[in-house]
Design a protein around this motif. Structure first.
Motif, short mmCIF file in Angstrom:
data_model
loop_
_atom_site.label_atom_id
_atom_site.label_comp_id
_atom_site.label_asym_id
_atom_site.label_seq_id
_atom_site.Cartn_x
_atom_site.Cartn_y
_atom_site.Cartn_z
N ARG A 67 4.79 2.42 -1.32
CA ARG A 67 3.42 1.98 -1.10
C ARG A 67 3.15 0.69 -1.88
O ARG A 67 3.84 0.38 -2.84
CB ARG A 67 2.44 3.07 -1.55
N TYR A 68 2.11 0.01 -1.48
CA TYR A 68 1.63 -1.23 -2.13
C TYR A 68 2.79 -2.19 -2.42
O TYR A 68 3.05 -2.56 -3.56
CB TYR A 68 0.87 -0.90 -3.40
N ALA A 69 3.45 -2.62 -1.35
CA ALA A 69 4.68 -3.40 -1.48
C ALA A 69 4.51 -4.66 -2.30
O ALA A 69 5.41 -5.04 -3.06
CB ALA A 69 5.20 -3.74 -0.09
N SER A 70 3.36 -5.34 -2.19
CA SER A 70 3.19 -6.60 -2.90
C SER A 70 2.99 -6.41 -4.40
O SER A 70 3.04 -7.40 -5.16
CB SER A 70 2.00 -7.37 -2.33
N PHE A 71 2.77 -5.17 -4.86
CA PHE A 71 2.48 -4.90 -6.26
C PHE A 71 3.40 -3.83 -6.84
O PHE A 71 3.23 -3.45 -8.00
CB PHE A 71 1.01 -4.47 -6.38
N ASN A 72 4.34 -3.35 -6.06
CA ASN A 72 5.24 -2.28 -6.46
C ASN A 72 6.47 -2.87 -7.14
O ASN A 72 7.25 -3.59 -6.51
CB ASN A 72 5.65 -1.48 -5.22
N PRO A 73 6.70 -2.61 -8.44
CA PRO A 73 7.82 -3.23 -9.14
C PRO A 73 9.20 -2.91 -8.56
O PRO A 73 10.11 -3.73 -8.67
CB PRO A 73 7.68 -2.68 -10.57
N ASN A 74 9.37 -1.74 -7.95
CA ASN A 74 10.67 -1.46 -7.35
C ASN A 74 10.93 -2.35 -6.15
O ASN A 74 12.08 -2.68 -5.86
CB ASN A 74 10.75 0.01 -6.93
N ILE A 75 9.90 -2.75 -5.44
CA ILE A 75 10.07 -3.67 -4.33
C ILE A 75 10.18 -5.10 -4.84
O ILE A 75 11.07 -5.86 -4.43
CB ILE A 75 8.92 -3.51 -3.32
N ASN A 76 9.30 -5.49 -5.76
CA ASN A 76 9.29 -6.87 -6.26
C ASN A 76 10.51 -7.21 -7.09
O ASN A 76 11.15 -8.25 -6.86
CB ASN A 76 8.04 -7.11 -7.10
N VAL A 77 10.84 -6.38 -8.08
CA VAL A 77 11.88 -6.72 -9.06
C VAL A 77 13.21 -6.03 -8.75
O VAL A 77 14.25 -6.68 -8.71
CB VAL A 77 11.41 -6.38 -10.49
N ASP A 102 -1.99 0.30 0.82
CA ASP A 102 -1.22 1.53 0.99
C ASP A 102 0.10 1.21 1.68
O ASP A 102 1.17 1.29 1.08
CB ASP A 102 -2.02 2.55 1.79
N GLN A 103 0.05 0.84 2.93
CA GLN A 103 1.25 0.43 3.67
C GLN A 103 1.05 -0.98 4.21
O GLN A 103 -0.06 -1.33 4.63
CB GLN A 103 1.55 1.40 4.81
N THR A 104 2.09 -1.77 4.21
CA THR A 104 2.00 -3.15 4.65
C THR A 104 1.54 -3.24 6.10
O THR A 104 2.13 -2.59 6.98
CB THR A 104 3.36 -3.86 4.51
N SER A 105 0.51 -4.02 6.36
CA SER A 105 0.07 -4.24 7.74
C SER A 105 1.18 -4.98 8.50
O SER A 105 1.73 -5.97 8.00
CB SER A 105 -1.22 -5.05 7.76
N TYR A 135 4.56 -0.96 18.23
CA TYR A 135 4.01 -0.13 17.15
C TYR A 135 3.40 -1.03 16.08
O TYR A 135 3.56 -2.26 16.10
CB TYR A 135 5.10 0.74 16.53
N GLY A 136 2.72 -0.41 15.14
CA GLY A 136 2.18 -1.20 14.05
C GLY A 136 1.34 -0.38 13.08
O GLY A 136 1.10 0.82 13.28
N ILE A 137 0.91 -1.05 12.01
CA ILE A 137 0.03 -0.49 11.00
C ILE A 137 -1.02 -1.55 10.65
O ILE A 137 -0.68 -2.71 10.41
CB ILE A 137 0.79 -0.10 9.71
N ILE A 138 -2.28 -1.15 10.65
CA ILE A 138 -3.35 -2.00 10.13
C ILE A 138 -3.96 -1.28 8.93
O ILE A 138 -4.50 -0.18 9.05
CB ILE A 138 -4.43 -2.28 11.19
N ASP A 139 -3.84 -1.89 7.77
CA ASP A 139 -4.29 -1.30 6.51
C ASP A 139 -5.20 -2.31 5.82
O ASP A 139 -4.74 -3.40 5.43
CB ASP A 139 -3.07 -0.96 5.65
N VAL A 140 -6.47 -1.98 5.68
CA VAL A 140 -7.44 -2.88 5.05
C VAL A 140 -8.27 -2.11 4.04
O VAL A 140 -8.70 -0.97 4.32
CB VAL A 140 -8.37 -3.54 6.09
N ASN A 176 -1.49 -10.29 7.70
CA ASN A 176 -2.57 -10.25 6.72
C ASN A 176 -3.82 -9.81 7.48
O ASN A 176 -4.52 -10.63 8.08
CB ASN A 176 -2.77 -11.62 6.07
N ALA A 177 -4.06 -8.50 7.49
CA ALA A 177 -5.13 -7.96 8.35
C ALA A 177 -6.51 -8.41 7.90
O ALA A 177 -7.47 -8.35 8.69
CB ALA A 177 -5.06 -6.44 8.38
N ASP A 178 -6.66 -8.86 6.66
CA ASP A 178 -7.97 -9.33 6.20
C ASP A 178 -8.33 -10.68 6.81
O ASP A 178 -9.51 -11.05 6.86
CB ASP A 178 -8.01 -9.40 4.67
N THR A 179 -7.33 -11.44 7.27
CA THR A 179 -7.59 -12.76 7.86
C THR A 179 -7.06 -12.89 9.28
O THR A 179 -7.43 -13.84 9.99
CB THR A 179 -6.95 -13.88 7.01
N GLY A 180 -6.18 -11.99 9.70
CA GLY A 180 -5.57 -12.09 11.02
C GLY A 180 -4.37 -12.99 11.07
O GLY A 180 -3.76 -13.17 12.14
#
Length: 363
Positions: free
Chosen positions: A137-147, A59-62, A26-31, A87-91
């Motif tokens: 959503r947006y795991a790299s920028f979501n404060p509940n996930i980060n902090v 939106d969702q982590t690739s 399974y997987g997710i590709i989000d770009v 990192n779907a933008d670079t592979g």
């Protein structure tokens, strides 16, 4: 046909046929195309200015992975899960040092609960699943996930600067190696307990973690919380908790959460962090989901003035097909104290904003 069967037999190394084993890939590709103002690489504070980039996982982590289940009889089953970020933008892999940086575990499901061992998310992350206003959503920028979930605590002048628990990384303890996790369900109650072995010679406490989580779930509302302690290699403690609720009323989904953590970072030195969050989502029409969320982060560290930020989000998600979603995202951040920091002795912008147009496909 004979060649196909031979290949299958070799791949499974004597195991039952692939379809019978229950292995799914399974997987997710989000770009998305993202424009930002006063934000730099990885959405860090930057000098005033605008930039545009192709971004992955807004939106969702690739990701990609494999999961499996084999029935053993009597209500017992063997489970496995392998998952790596992309990192779907670079592979490229999200973590260059790990193929399966997100999950790598094997477990047993029974009438008494599920026991899993390997690399797994911490219990703070598990507790946030039903109550995070953005739905994680947006795991790299979501404060509940980060902090709150301790995925990325290094920004401004207040960084933990070391590893707590067996995560493998400084300032990131969202996923933990060497973890044994037990999950049990009883009616509307769900309980979890976890222990992560630090595996430090001669010291069972150093680099370890442990905790418990409890959730009460009804069809239209849920309360979910967790508490954990992490230890550094030097046996310094980091204590954290999170508690939130979600309720659905006449098609509106309301979510709110509070989280705090405190770490001993050295002799008579501490770092305290807290996150408050709230949000609402609703289908504007069939297939179009609107989600708004607000986060407030405050931090206090020995020897520094307090800092933090306020951050708001708006997501519009249009379901094009069962596995394909087009989305638009907007965010706005106001930095407090020294959180914005400096670039080449020049102060970074006090506000940051972003706008993303993206497409997400699941397989």
């Amino acid at each position: 046909m004979r060649h196909s069967c031979t290949l299958t037999a070799l791949l499974m190394a004597g195991s039952p046929c692939l379809a019978q084993s229950g292995i799914d890939v399974y997987g997710i590709i989000d770009v998305g195309v993202r424009g930002t103002s006063d934000l730099g690489a990885n959405n860090a504070p930057a000098l005033p200015g605008h930039s545009t980039a192709v971004s992955s996982g807004v939106d969702q982590t690739s990701r990609w992975g494999a999961k499996g289940k084999e029935t053993l009889g009597g209500g017992w089953a063997a489970l496995l899960r392998l998952e790596g970020g992309i990192n779907a933008d670079t592979g490229a892999s999200a973590k260059s040092d790990r193929l399966f940086d997100r999950l790598a575990w094997v477990g047993l499901e029974s009438p008494y609960g599920t026991l899993a061992a390997g690399r797994q998310t911490n219990l703070l992350s598990d507790a946030l699943i039903p109550v995070d206003p953005l739905g994680k959503r947006y795991a790299s920028f979501n404060p509940n996930i980060n902090v709150a979930g301790l995925s990325n605590t290094a920004f401004g002048t207040h960084a933990l600067g070391r590893q707590y628990g067996p995560s493998g990384y400084a300032d990131n303890f969202y996923r933990l190696d060497n973890t044994v996790k037990y999950t049990a369900n009883a009616g509307p109650w769900q309980a979890r307990a976890a222990w992560s072995f630090g595996e430090a010679p001669g010291d069972a406490s150093a680099s370890s973690s442990h905790g418990a989580a409890l959730a009460y779930q009804r069809p239209d509302w849920v309360v979910s919380g967790a508490t954990m302690q992490f230890r550094s290699r030097e046996d310094l403690p980091l204590n954290a908790w999170t508690l939130g609720a979600a309720v659905r009323i006449a098609g509106w989904d309301f979510k709110a959460n509070a989280a705090r953590n405190k770490a001993n970072t050295g002799a008579d030195k501490t770092l305290r962090q807290r996150v408050l969050s709230a949000g609402v989502s609703r289908e504007a029409r069939p297939g179009l989901l609107v989600t708004t969320a607000w986060y407030s982060v405050r931090r206090e560290a020995t020897g520094f003035s307090g800092d933090g930020f306020n951050r708001g989000f708006l997501f519009l998600e249009n379901t094009l097909a069962p596995r394909t979603t087009a989305y638009a995202e907007a965010d706005y951040t106001v930095w407090r104290g020294d959180a914005a920091g400096l670039t080449a002795s020049r102060p970074n912008g006090r506000h940051g904003s972003g706008l993303t147009l993206g497409l997400m496909h699941k397989f």
